[in-house]
Scaffold this motif. Structure first.
Motif, PDB file in Angstrom:
ATOM      1  N   GLU A 150     -36.436 -51.766 -29.482  1.00  0.00           N
ATOM      2  CA  GLU A 150     -36.088 -50.349 -29.636  1.00  0.00           C
ATOM      3  C   GLU A 150     -36.957 -49.467 -28.739  1.00  0.00           C
TER       4      GLU A 150
ATOM      5  N   LEU B 167     -35.807 -49.505 -25.083  1.00  0.00           N
ATOM      6  CA  LEU B 167     -34.635 -48.666 -24.817  1.00  0.00           C
ATOM      7  C   LEU B 167     -34.995 -47.185 -24.819  1.00  0.00           C
ATOM      8  N   ASP B 168     -36.011 -46.823 -25.571  1.00  0.00           N
ATOM      9  CA  ASP B 168     -36.441 -45.419 -25.581  1.00  0.00           C
ATOM     10  C   ASP B 168     -37.139 -45.024 -24.289  1.00  0.00           C
TER      11      ASP B 168
ATOM     12  N   ASP C  71     -29.935 -49.936 -30.621  1.00  0.00           N
ATOM     13  CA  ASP C  71     -28.763 -49.084 -30.466  1.00  0.00           C
ATOM     14  C   ASP C  71     -28.093 -49.360 -29.122  1.00  0.00           C
TER      15      ASP C  71
ATOM     16  N   LYS D 247     -27.507 -46.641 -26.388  1.00  0.00           N
ATOM     17  CA  LYS D 247     -28.532 -46.330 -25.381  1.00  0.00           C
ATOM     18  C   LYS D 247     -28.375 -47.220 -24.148  1.00  0.00           C
TER      19      LYS D 247
ATOM     20  N   SER E  17     -25.394 -45.484 -22.372  1.00  0.00           N
ATOM     21  CA  SER E  17     -25.645 -44.144 -21.833  1.00  0.00           C
ATOM     22  C   SER E  17     -26.677 -44.152 -20.711  1.00  0.00           C
ATOM     23  N   LYS E  18     -27.637 -45.091 -20.778  1.00  0.00           N
ATOM     24  CA  LYS E  18     -28.650 -45.171 -19.725  1.00  0.00           C
ATOM     25  C   LYS E  18     -28.274 -46.172 -18.619  1.00  0.00           C
TER      26      LYS E  18
END
Length: 320
Positions: A212, A215-216, A238, A241, A244-245
């Motif tokens: 996680e 991905l952040d 998630d 992510k 979207s990234k």
């Protein structure tokens, strides 16, 4: 000859048949062998060698060529280091001549035993698979490890700022001395990485526990290269992510690659990386050596997670 094998969670230095040298191969009288986490896993029975590979421990070693098979351009007496799928922790090893590199000028055989596996891993995963470009930011988990130590130096040489996650303030200082821009200590929390990112490439030997977070902190169009599972194999994160990234998640192993792949990798390493040792821009991070008689202590030292850099087992004290 004698060789080191993992037996029910410990290691034994025992008699083994001497290997024979075939076409295109060379036999090396081993001076020293690098110790890696894969060896810890194999000792524990969790990481068997690939089909056809030696069950003797050791994925890298350095020494002096004692025999040359037909078709190889190496010479008896050459000082070399090599990448292996197994067999390095022995008095002798036979290897494909294409998987051998000369010991860089100015390095001892003990130092050379500590560089092939880590620099091959870094070059493959950061510069070939992740296609790292000059100026892109890199995050290295376990930054004070052998691989992390190599990655910091190589990224600095190629113009890539790096940040790390490590286990202590002392290890963070070690990484900064090698050239890292900064980082975080696990015990203080990893959230501080969000203030240092986003990162174009993440080199991750941890796995599940950091999924996680990765991905952040990964950048748009970032690459997350996973090379280990120290933090577990089951993860929840998630997927939105990832979309979207536009994140590229790459799983990577080196040991099980075929001979031709390793030959190409070592050729590239010899051309692109080995000259940097001669120039003094890269230095082996040899933290500690152990005589082969103290192999169990060497394994425990690496398993303690207190070592910054590499551990090497000295097999033939007459070679240096």
């Amino acid at each position: 000859m004698k060789a080191l094998q993992g037996v029910e969670g410990h290691v034994e230095w025992r008699e083994q048949p001497s290997p024979t040298c075939d076409v295109g191969q060379v036999k090396i009288r081993v001076a020293a062998a690098g110790l890696n986490r894969a060896d810890l896993m194999q000792r524990a029975g969790l990481y068997p060698p690939p089909p056809g590979a030696s069950d003797i421990l050791g994925l890298e070693c350095a020494g002096v060529i004692s025999e040359v098979g037909v078709g190889s351009s190496w010479q008896v007496g050459d000082r070399v280091c090599t990448l292996l799928a197994g067999g390095g922790m022995a008095e002798e090893v036979v290897v494909d001549g294409r998987h051998v590199l000369p010991v860089p000028e100015g390095l001892s055989l003990h130092e050379a035993a500590a560089i092939v596996e880590v620099y091959a891993t870094v070059w493959l995963n950061l510069f070939q698979l992740a296609e790292l470009q000059p100026g892109e930011k890199v995050l290295l988990h376990a930054g004070a490890s052998g691989i992390g130590s190599a990655a910091i130096q190589l990224c600095k040489a190629f113009g890539n700022p790096t940040w790390v996650s490590v286990g202590s303030a002392e290890r963070l200082a070690y990484c900064e001395a090698l050239g890292a821009q900064g980082g975080v200590v696990r015990g203080d929390g990893l959230e501080g990485l969000k203030d240092l990112g986003p990162f174009d490439v993440i080199l991750d030997p941890v796995g599940a526990n950091y999924s996680e977070l990765n991905l952040d902190v990964v950048a748009l169009d970032g690459r997350w290269v996973m090379i280990g599972l120290m933090g577990g194999r089951q993860a929840q994160f998630d997927l939105a992510k990832v979309l979207s990234k536009r994140v590229r998640l790459q799983g990577s192993t080196l040991r099980s690659r075929d001979d031709a792949f390793k030959a190409d990798l070592l050729s590239d390493l010899g051309q692109q990386v080995w000259p940097l040792f001669t120039e003094g821009r890269l230095k082996p991070q040899l933290a500690k050596t152990f005589p082969i008689a103290d192999a169990e202590a060497a394994f425990e030292a690496l398993a303690s997670n207190q070592i910054s850099g590499k551990v090497v087992l000295v097999i033939d004290e007459t070679l240096s």
